[in-house]
Design a protein around this motif. Structure first.
Motif: not given
Length: 242
Positions: A43-67
């Motif tokens: 695993p890439n442990n140099r990724l930014p952020g704390n993994p215990d506070r990070t969520l993985f969000v998937s199955r998003l619509s192609p139209n869904t943006n950051e906002d």
């Protein structure tokens, strides 16, 4: 799974178990499982952020943006970082994102409440980041991962999306244990019933003996009274004769 104890979620990733619907397969279910078993992943442990506070969000619509994602997930707490993964060539969304919260509590709330909500007419999937938190993790590109589609023939179990089904042996042990408890309960009730019957019979015998003794005493008293009346009548008759 841990030791002999069955669990619906893997605590340490194993491609062989993940390829099995109940986590008990002894042989690889498909070629991708063999590839995952033979692969090495760091695993890439140099990724930014704390993994215990990070969520993985998937199955998003192609139209869904950051906002849209920011507006949705900031309702659970303050967001530190949000990364919607896009194709480096086209710039189109790949359908998944990572959301890091300032506080761990907010991440747990979002993980529980945001899973399966609908955004842009698509039901999303939310879980904690696994790459840096699940020991021995193997990603989908190496034949591992979780979930998947039936059409691919490479379903992976033991995750939040597709937990293990309870194995047949575990079901049998549970049923045998329940049957044993039911049998013990029936035997206990039977013993209680026998004791109640014996107690009833004993009380019935006692009542019968009491009635017999009472009846005997009544007859004795009645006989004594009769004799007393006869003696009294005889004395009166004797006096009259005198």
């Amino acid at each position: 799974m841990s030791g002999d104890r069955w669990l619906p979620i893997l605590k340490t990733y194993c491609p062989l178990k993940a390829g099995s619907i109940d986590g008990t397969d002894a042989d690889p279910h498909d070629k991708a499982v063999i590839r995952a078993l033979n692969s090495t992943y760091k695993p890439n442990n140099r990724l930014p952020g704390n993994p215990d506070r990070t969520l993985f969000v998937s199955r998003l619509s192609p139209n869904t943006n950051e906002d849209v994602l920011m507006k949705t997930f900031e309702t659970f707490g303050e967001i530190k970082r949000l990364n919607l993964v896009r194709d480096i060539v086209t710039g189109f969304s790949k359908g998944y994102a990572f959301v890091e919260y300032v506080e761990e509590k907010a991440a747990y709330i979002a993980n529980r409440e945001a899973n399966k909500i609908v955004i842009d007419q698509k039901e999303i999937f939310v879980d904690f980041e696994i790459q840096r938190t699940l020991p021995a993790w193997k990603p989908r590109r190496l034949g591992g991962g979780f979930g998947g589609k039936k059409e691919s023939g490479q379903l992976r179990f033991g995750g939040k999306d597709r937990p293990f089904k309870k194995p047949f042996m575990v079901e049998n042990v549970w049923r045998e244990s329940r049957a044993s408890r039911d049998e013990d309960s029936r035997q206990y009730r039977s013993r209680d019933s026998d004791r109640d019957h014996e107690r009833y019979q004993s009380e019935r015998r006692d009542r019968k003996q009491y009635r017999e003794r009472s009846h005997s005493r009544d007859r004795y008293r009645h006989r004594n009274r009769s004799r007393s009346r006869d003696r009294h009548r005889d004395r009166k008759t004797y006096r009259k004769d005198d």
